[in-house]
Motif scaffolding. Structure first.
Motif, PDB file in Angstrom:
ATOM      1  N   ARG A   1      -0.784 -11.156  -1.229  1.00 41.78           N
ATOM      2  CA  ARG A   1      -1.933 -11.799  -0.562  1.00 41.78           C
ATOM      3  C   ARG A   1      -1.642 -12.003   0.934  1.00 41.78           C
ATOM      4  O   ARG A   1      -2.507 -11.780   1.780  1.00 41.78           O
TER       5      ARG A   1
ATOM      6  N   GLN B   1      -1.930  -8.766   2.611  1.00 40.14           N
ATOM      7  CA  GLN B   1      -3.356  -8.421   2.747  1.00 40.14           C
ATOM      8  C   GLN B   1      -3.982  -9.142   3.939  1.00 40.14           C
ATOM      9  O   GLN B   1      -4.720  -8.543   4.722  1.00 40.14           O
ATOM     10  N   THR B   2      -3.654 -10.423   4.084  1.00 39.26           N
ATOM     11  CA  THR B   2      -4.188 -11.212   5.199  1.00 39.26           C
ATOM     12  C   THR B   2      -3.756 -10.610   6.534  1.00 39.26           C
ATOM     13  O   THR B   2      -4.543 -10.496   7.466  1.00 39.26           O
ATOM     14  N   LYS B   3      -2.496 -10.183   6.586  1.00 44.19           N
ATOM     15  CA  LYS B   3      -1.959  -9.602   7.810  1.00 44.19           C
ATOM     16  C   LYS B   3      -2.617  -8.262   8.132  1.00 44.19           C
ATOM     17  O   LYS B   3      -3.023  -8.006   9.260  1.00 44.19           O
TER      18      LYS B   3
ATOM     19  N   LYS C   1      -5.314  -6.938   6.624  1.00 43.77           N
ATOM     20  CA  LYS C   1      -6.782  -6.975   6.456  1.00 43.77           C
ATOM     21  C   LYS C   1      -7.336  -5.798   5.662  1.00 43.77           C
ATOM     22  O   LYS C   1      -8.275  -5.134   6.104  1.00 43.77           O
ATOM     23  N   PHE C   2      -6.772  -5.530   4.502  1.00 41.10           N
ATOM     24  CA  PHE C   2      -7.411  -4.523   3.641  1.00 41.10           C
ATOM     25  C   PHE C   2      -8.294  -5.225   2.607  1.00 41.10           C
ATOM     26  O   PHE C   2      -8.221  -6.444   2.430  1.00 41.10           O
ATOM     27  N   SER C   3      -9.124  -4.431   1.927  1.00 38.84           N
ATOM     28  CA  SER C   3     -10.150  -5.011   1.047  1.00 38.84           C
ATOM     29  C   SER C   3      -9.556  -5.605  -0.232  1.00 38.84           C
ATOM     30  O   SER C   3      -8.432  -5.296  -0.628  1.00 38.84           O
ATOM     31  N   ASP C   4     -10.371  -6.430  -0.884  1.00 39.32           N
ATOM     32  CA  ASP C   4      -9.952  -7.012  -2.161  1.00 39.32           C
ATOM     33  C   ASP C   4      -9.787  -5.947  -3.242  1.00 39.32           C
ATOM     34  O   ASP C   4      -8.946  -6.087  -4.128  1.00 39.32           O
TER      35      ASP C   4
ATOM     36  N   THR D   1      -7.624   2.700   3.663  1.00 38.38           N
ATOM     37  CA  THR D   1      -9.005   2.850   4.149  1.00 38.38           C
ATOM     38  C   THR D   1      -9.805   3.766   3.224  1.00 38.38           C
ATOM     39  O   THR D   1      -9.250   4.479   2.428  1.00 38.38           O
TER      40      THR D   1
END
Lengths: 137, 106
Positions: free
Chosen positions: A22, A25-27, A29-32, A137
């Motif tokens: 998590r 992901q925050t760092k 910024k990829f999708s859920d 992406t």
């Protein structure tokens, strides 16, 4: 970004792994959706190591994970010190079997293959090493 | 006077959070207890289930097999997209009756 993660031989470490993913992901910024795929793949592979390869090994036997962002992909390596075992060699499940014939289990690695763009295995320095590549992406 | 002693049991289990190797054994134990009874119907309420791995699929398949032996299907209701996808990929979705809402399962 490159992050090293050390997990102990304890199934509860999966919760820690999810937390770290998590943060990554925050760092990045990829999708859920992508988070979910990566989480599931790692979850399956780590569960297999702990439940099978590390079954009779001590709690402080470690699993080393490296997560690195390279261009628009995430490259993840998982190294364990268990007996030589290539999870990619497991035959794929036959999905069309009737319910009575369906075997219990055997779906974990199949899910990994579906969720990850590229996966390879090597045996090096007495370790099983899996390299996973997931497009972000 | 004739009495009807037959009892019909409709069971609903709500799964919450994550169904993975960490906590699937807790559900497995409860499910096994429940499956000792002759169930008229069994519903898994998945409205609050966020995550499903093969450990969770395993206990769902075991329960589905048990019900299939008496010609019944488990109802799954309120599946989130990720949960549905995992069931789809693993070829297990057809073993269940899929419902949008819990009210359809009662």
């Amino acid at each position: 970004m490159k992050k090293n993660i050390i997990l102990k031989n304890d199934i509860n470490e999966l919760s820690l792994l999810t937390e770290i993913l998590r943060e990554i992901q925050t760092k990045l910024k990829f999708s859920d959706d992508i988070f979910f795929d990566i989480n599931l793949a790692l979850d399956e592979l780590i569960t297999n190591i702990i439940i099978h390869s590390y079954k009779n090994l001590s709690l402080d036997t470690i699993i080393e994970i490296t997560v690195e962002s390279i261009d628009d992909t995430l490259q993840i390596s998982i190294a364990d010190v268990g007996n030589e075992f290539n999870p990619l060699s497991i035959p794929e499940p036959i999905l069309t079997l009737d319910i009575e014939e369906k075997p219990i289990g055997g779906l974990g690695i199949f899910l990994v293959k579906k969720k990850i763009d590229k996966i390879s295995y090597e045996r090096k320095e007495n370790k099983n090493i899996l390299i996973l590549i997931k497009k972000l992406t | 006077m004739q009495t009807n002693n037959e009892i019909f049991i409709k069971a609903i289990i709500s799964f919450k959070g994550r169904l993975d190797a960490v906590n699937s054994s807790v559900y497995e134990e409860k499910l096994n207890k429940l499956l000792e009874n002759p169930l008229d119907s069994l519903t898994f309420d998945l409205d609050e289930l966020d995550y499903l791995s093969s450990s969770g699929l395993r206990i769902m398949l075991v329960a589905a097999k048990k019900l299939a032996s008496v010609d019944k299907k488990i109802k799954l209701c309120a599946l989130k997209p990720h949960i549905k996808e995992v069931l789809n990929i693993s070829g297990l979705i057809s073993l269940f009756e899929i419902k949008e809402k819990l009210s359809e399962c009662l």
